[in-house]
Design a protein around this motif. Structure first.
Motif, PDB file in Angstrom:
ATOM      1  N   ARG A  98       5.875  -2.032  -7.363  1.00 21.54           N
ATOM      2  CA  ARG A  98       5.144  -1.143  -7.882  1.00 21.54           C
ATOM      3  C   ARG A  98       5.146  -1.009  -9.609  1.00 21.54           C
ATOM      4  O   ARG A  98       6.524  -0.914  -9.822  1.00 21.54           O
ATOM      5  CB  ARG A  98       5.186   0.187  -7.325  1.00 21.54           C
ATOM      6  N   VAL A  99       4.178  -1.065 -10.234  1.00 22.92           N
ATOM      7  CA  VAL A  99       4.384  -1.073 -11.545  1.00 22.92           C
ATOM      8  C   VAL A  99       3.662   0.344 -12.100  1.00 22.92           C
ATOM      9  O   VAL A  99       2.749   0.671 -11.577  1.00 22.92           O
ATOM     10  CB  VAL A  99       3.651  -2.474 -12.422  1.00 22.92           C
ATOM     11  N   GLY A 100       4.262   0.722 -13.385  1.00 21.89           N
ATOM     12  CA  GLY A 100       3.890   2.087 -13.741  1.00 21.89           C
ATOM     13  C   GLY A 100       4.082   3.270 -12.854  1.00 21.89           C
ATOM     14  O   GLY A 100       5.151   3.202 -12.192  1.00 21.89           O
ATOM     15  N   GLY A 101       3.623   4.307 -13.318  1.00 22.76           N
ATOM     16  CA  GLY A 101       4.221   5.638 -12.820  1.00 22.76           C
ATOM     17  C   GLY A 101       3.553   5.904 -11.472  1.00 22.76           C
ATOM     18  O   GLY A 101       2.602   5.177 -11.289  1.00 22.76           O
ATOM     19  N   PRO A 102       3.851   7.021 -10.843  1.00 23.07           N
ATOM     20  CA  PRO A 102       3.114   7.491  -9.601  1.00 23.07           C
ATOM     21  C   PRO A 102       1.677   7.624  -9.767  1.00 23.07           C
ATOM     22  O   PRO A 102       1.127   7.668  -8.708  1.00 23.07           O
ATOM     23  CB  PRO A 102       3.987   8.633  -9.328  1.00 23.07           C
ATOM     24  N   LEU A 152       0.908  -1.197  -0.058  1.00 20.06           N
ATOM     25  CA  LEU A 152       0.140  -0.023  -0.043  1.00 20.06           C
ATOM     26  C   LEU A 152       0.909   1.291  -0.109  1.00 20.06           C
ATOM     27  O   LEU A 152       0.769   2.213  -0.868  1.00 20.06           O
ATOM     28  CB  LEU A 152      -1.022  -0.013   1.120  1.00 20.06           C
ATOM     29  N   PHE A 153       1.952   1.292   0.743  1.00 18.40           N
ATOM     30  CA  PHE A 153       2.632   2.561   1.084  1.00 18.40           C
ATOM     31  C   PHE A 153       3.800   2.853  -0.265  1.00 18.40           C
ATOM     32  O   PHE A 153       4.083   3.873  -0.542  1.00 18.40           O
ATOM     33  CB  PHE A 153       3.556   2.313   2.339  1.00 18.40           C
ATOM     34  N   SER A 154       3.844   1.685  -0.992  1.00 16.30           N
ATOM     35  CA  SER A 154       4.585   1.680  -2.286  1.00 16.30           C
ATOM     36  C   SER A 154       3.896   2.262  -3.480  1.00 16.30           C
ATOM     37  O   SER A 154       4.221   2.935  -4.024  1.00 16.30           O
ATOM     38  CB  SER A 154       5.362   0.271  -2.300  1.00 16.30           C
ATOM     39  N   ALA A 155       2.530   1.513  -3.396  1.00 16.79           N
ATOM     40  CA  ALA A 155       1.881   1.478  -4.895  1.00 16.79           C
ATOM     41  C   ALA A 155       1.052   3.200  -4.657  1.00 16.79           C
ATOM     42  O   ALA A 155       0.810   3.614  -5.553  1.00 16.79           O
ATOM     43  CB  ALA A 155       0.857   0.505  -5.057  1.00 16.79           C
ATOM     44  N   ALA A 156       0.695   3.487  -3.424  1.00 17.58           N
ATOM     45  CA  ALA A 156      -0.052   4.539  -3.227  1.00 17.58           C
ATOM     46  C   ALA A 156       0.950   5.696  -2.423  1.00 17.58           C
ATOM     47  O   ALA A 156       0.313   6.204  -1.754  1.00 17.58           O
ATOM     48  CB  ALA A 156      -1.209   4.136  -2.286  1.00 17.58           C
ATOM     49  N   TYR A 157       2.148   5.799  -2.629  1.00 15.37           N
ATOM     50  CA  TYR A 157       3.133   6.752  -2.015  1.00 15.37           C
ATOM     51  C   TYR A 157       2.575   8.061  -2.177  1.00 15.37           C
ATOM     52  O   TYR A 157       2.541   8.894  -1.264  1.00 15.37           O
ATOM     53  CB  TYR A 157       4.405   6.447  -2.696  1.00 15.37           C
ATOM     54  N   GLY A 163      -7.323  -3.391  -6.146  1.00 12.25           N
ATOM     55  CA  GLY A 163      -6.330  -3.694  -6.681  1.00 12.25           C
ATOM     56  C   GLY A 163      -5.188  -2.796  -6.835  1.00 12.25           C
ATOM     57  O   GLY A 163      -5.367  -1.692  -7.202  1.00 12.25           O
ATOM     58  N   LEU A 164      -4.017  -2.967  -6.264  1.00 17.27           N
ATOM     59  CA  LEU A 164      -3.008  -1.967  -6.037  1.00 17.27           C
ATOM     60  C   LEU A 164      -1.929  -2.191  -7.439  1.00 17.27           C
ATOM     61  O   LEU A 164      -1.994  -3.413  -7.895  1.00 17.27           O
ATOM     62  CB  LEU A 164      -2.086  -2.192  -5.082  1.00 17.27           C
TER      63      LEU A 164
END
Length: 211
Positions: free
Chosen positions: A149-153, A78-83, A140-141
């Motif tokens: 994490r995949v893709g951009g921010p 969560l903290f990686s994908a939704a940073y 889904g993250l």
């Protein structure tokens, strides 16, 4: 009930508690320039949440701590994908808290207007970031099989997540109006009640469409 299910139910209850209690805090902040047309009225609005706004944020802290303790993989993902939205949420909560504390430190209209702007902006941004993060956890993250994490921010900005952000935002705004209609009187109460009755349906539409 097995242990993972128990912890998941507990975390869900903590998030619900946070949304119901902090939701009206956000709503009051968003409605500050709408319902508070004089300095006295704005002070009345802020005073309704003054004793409770910081305590309500404890629910968020406990929910994060419980997630870290019970589901470290979920917490890390969560903290990686939704940073980015988590960072924006943190900055909004910090700015909002500082504004509440510093608003009354200097007795000038310009000083108060500046901190009021911070309260309003942070109160609009924070619930949308909360909705975005919670929706991403459900739908889904953007992570690969290794948890990276995949893709951009901005990969998290999908349509379902955006609807979730609008749902929490609309709920908070309506919740704040209903709370003010119960906690105030006079013209402020009349405006809050009129706002809730007039815009309650449209504000709840994202919740109905977020299935």
């Amino acid at each position: 009930m097995d242990l993972p299910t128990f912890w998941f139910a507990l975390i869900a209850a903590l998030w619900l508690g946070y949304l119901f209690l902090e939701g009206f805090d956000f709503g009051v902040g968003m409605l500050l320039p709408v319902l508070g047309r004089t300095e006295r009225e704005r002070r009345v609005l802020i005073n309704t949440i003054g004793p409770v706004w910081d305590g309500n944020e404890v629910w968020l802290i406990v929910a994060g701590g419980a997630t870290f303790a019970a589901f470290p993989g979920w917490y890390a993902g969560l903290f990686s994908a939704a940073y980015l939205p988590m960072l924006v949420l943190l900055l909004a909560l910090i700015g909002r808290g500082v504004a509440f504390e510093y608003r009354g430190k200097v007795d000038t209209a310009r000083w108060r207007r500046s901190w009021d702007a911070v309260i309003v902006a942070a109160s609009w941004v924070a619930p949308m970031m909360v909705g975005l993060v919670l929706s991403a956890s459900v739908f889904g993250l953007p992570l690969d099989a290794g948890g990276n994490r995949v893709g951009g921010p901005l990969e998290i900005l999908t349509w379902p997540n955006a609807v979730g952000a609008l749902a929490v935002w609309g709920f908070s705004l309506l919740h704040g109006a209903v709370f003010l209609a119960l906690k105030t009187d006079g013209e402020v109460r009349a405006r809050a009640r009129e706002f809730a009755l007039r815009f309650g349906g449209p504000l709840l539409l994202p919740l109905a469409g977020h299935d």
